[in-house]
Design a protein around this motif. Sequence first.
Motif, mmCIF file in Angstrom:
data_model
loop_
_atom_site.group_PDB
_atom_site.id
_atom_site.type_symbol
_atom_site.label_atom_id
_atom_site.label_comp_id
_atom_site.label_asym_id
_atom_site.label_seq_id
_atom_site.Cartn_x
_atom_site.Cartn_y
_atom_site.Cartn_z
ATOM 1 N N GLU A 229 16.370 -4.707 13.590
ATOM 2 C CA GLU A 229 16.653 -3.380 13.044
ATOM 3 C C GLU A 229 15.814 -2.829 12.006
ATOM 4 N N PHE A 230 15.096 -4.073 11.277
ATOM 5 C CA PHE A 230 14.024 -3.679 10.268
ATOM 6 C C PHE A 230 12.851 -3.062 11.018
ATOM 7 N N ARG A 231 12.382 -3.884 12.130
ATOM 8 C CA ARG A 231 11.392 -3.188 12.849
ATOM 9 C C ARG A 231 11.423 -1.725 13.530
ATOM 10 N N ARG A 232 12.863 -1.534 13.937
ATOM 11 C CA ARG A 232 13.162 -0.247 14.323
ATOM 12 C C ARG A 232 13.066 0.823 13.518
ATOM 13 N N THR A 233 13.464 0.695 12.123
ATOM 14 C CA THR A 233 13.516 1.634 11.154
ATOM 15 C C THR A 233 12.195 1.822 10.267
ATOM 16 N N PHE A 234 11.050 1.393 10.819
ATOM 17 C CA PHE A 234 9.814 1.377 9.960
ATOM 18 C C PHE A 234 9.535 2.886 10.082
ATOM 19 N N ARG A 235 9.036 3.396 8.869
ATOM 20 C CA ARG A 235 8.416 4.811 8.571
ATOM 21 C C ARG A 235 6.996 4.862 8.905
ATOM 22 N N SER B 273 0.814 -1.227 0.163
ATOM 23 C CA SER B 273 0.095 0.056 0.038
ATOM 24 C C SER B 273 0.652 1.309 -0.075
ATOM 25 N N SER B 274 0.258 2.335 -0.368
ATOM 26 C CA SER B 274 0.853 3.706 -0.144
ATOM 27 C C SER B 274 1.146 4.164 1.129
ATOM 28 N N LEU B 275 2.359 4.768 1.180
ATOM 29 C CA LEU B 275 2.429 5.614 2.384
ATOM 30 C C LEU B 275 2.364 6.932 2.215
ATOM 31 N N LEU B 276 1.073 7.437 2.682
ATOM 32 C CA LEU B 276 0.846 8.751 2.458
ATOM 33 C C LEU B 276 1.585 9.828 3.350
ATOM 34 N N GLY B 277 2.109 10.911 2.657
ATOM 35 C CA GLY B 277 2.919 11.723 3.197
ATOM 36 C C GLY B 277 4.240 11.693 2.556
ATOM 37 N N PHE B 278 4.543 10.752 2.013
ATOM 38 C CA PHE B 278 5.898 10.418 1.531
ATOM 39 C C PHE B 278 5.753 10.520 -0.072
ATOM 40 N N ARG B 279 6.762 11.133 -0.648
ATOM 41 C CA ARG B 279 6.857 11.186 -2.276
ATOM 42 C C ARG B 279 6.805 9.629 -2.969
ATOM 43 N N THR B 280 6.334 9.484 -4.108
ATOM 44 C CA THR B 280 6.449 8.348 -4.654
ATOM 45 C C THR B 280 8.126 7.920 -4.775
ATOM 46 N N ARG B 281 8.522 6.727 -4.215
ATOM 47 C CA ARG B 281 9.704 6.241 -4.314
ATOM 48 C C ARG B 281 10.699 7.263 -3.368
ATOM 49 N N GLY B 282 9.846 7.757 -2.393
ATOM 50 C CA GLY B 282 10.653 8.634 -1.398
ATOM 51 C C GLY B 282 11.143 7.903 -0.189
ATOM 52 N N ILE B 283 11.304 6.596 -0.020
ATOM 53 C CA ILE B 283 11.817 5.947 0.980
ATOM 54 C C ILE B 283 12.954 5.131 0.700
ATOM 55 N N GLY B 284 14.161 5.107 1.289
ATOM 56 C CA GLY B 284 15.321 4.216 1.061
ATOM 57 C C GLY B 284 15.097 2.781 1.071
ATOM 58 N N LEU C 91 5.034 10.625 11.130
ATOM 59 C CA LEU C 91 5.565 10.569 12.619
ATOM 60 C C LEU C 91 6.763 9.929 12.718
ATOM 61 N N LYS C 92 7.487 9.069 11.677
ATOM 62 C CA LYS C 92 8.869 8.618 11.557
ATOM 63 C C LYS C 92 9.272 8.675 10.324
ATOM 64 N N GLN C 93 10.422 9.069 10.200
ATOM 65 C CA GLN C 93 11.131 9.011 8.774
ATOM 66 C C GLN C 93 12.829 8.975 8.976
#
Length: 360
Positions: free
Chosen positions: A310-316, A222-233, A340-342
């Motif tokens: 680490e995967f859980r800790r870095t959730f956006r 699903s989309s992550l609203l508030g983040f640009r398309t492809r806006g997450i590392g 909330l978190k990025q």
Amino acid sequence: MARSWSLEGSLKLKNLFGYGDIWDASGAYGWDQTSEVGIGMSLPRFKSIPTPLMARVSLSSQDWLKFSSYKERLLGLSFGLLSTMQHDLSYNLTWRTLTDPSHVSSKSIRRQLGHNILSALKYTYKIDRRNSHLRPTKGYTFLSTTQIGGLWDSKGLKFFRQEFDVRGAVPLGFYNTALNVGLGVGAILPLGRGFMNLSSPVPDRFYLGGHSSPVCSLSGLSSLLGFRTRGIGPTEPQRLVPSKSDDRSTAPQGRDYLGGDLAVSAFADLSFDLPLKLFRDAGIHGHAFVTAGNLAKLSEGEYKKFSLSEFRRTFRSSAGVGIILPTKLFRVEVNYCYILKQSEHDSGKTGIQFSFSSPL
């Protein structure tokens, strides 16, 4: 303030040649300089052939220069081989062109710039027991998508891609309020000897972000609203290629968003009627939402460094409220998104976000 929008439209024509044929044309344009047009044909039943016949041609152009140092153009042909209420099998042939007009490319992307052919077999299994796909108030749905690339082309991109998407809607009994929750998981692996040390194709990896409704977009993650398309590392610094005029190169001016081989996303959405009868009669309603997701790279030996904690800790994650205005021509969604978190290099901003999509 973060402002983004997309405009989508579609047109359907039925029984033009008297075989129950269905023709559709669609187009989409996004503020992030992505565009797509497509024409498709479907024959629900043709003579003695027991399964519907489907074919579609599409052309899309995507400018990823804000997030990666390449532009992408895709010309695709899709043929339906099997289609029932729950099963769908199709063959897709795509001619992909990657260009680097800025002369900037990361090591991972530079290896894959140019032309390539994607020959893939795609199987989808779907169960949908929701009472509506636009505003579900009860029911559930499950979607599994399996794709194998490079089956009949020795020089094509070879990979295995799997996605799962499960959704549920629960009515709460007042103001037509319903709680929608969803979870999406996806993984992609390159195929070949020593596959875990090979590189998965960058454009086919998973990317999170965007502005489409997570409730309506039943397509895996699903989309992550508030983040640009492809806006997450994950990301890595861009590397400059020396210019033709001299051998000098300047310092990197950005980062390449490389996508992930493993992706997880989730959302919770509370939809409700607005107090005014005028709004209720027009189908205008409000919603509050929370979205979360994360990506990880596993190919090229990176799986050795993967850590579940680490995967859980870095959730956006993001949250917000919005108003949805359905019309006969398009569906408008206006959301206020709060990040909330990025992570450090993510492209997410608190603010207003617009989305225009097809009402179908």
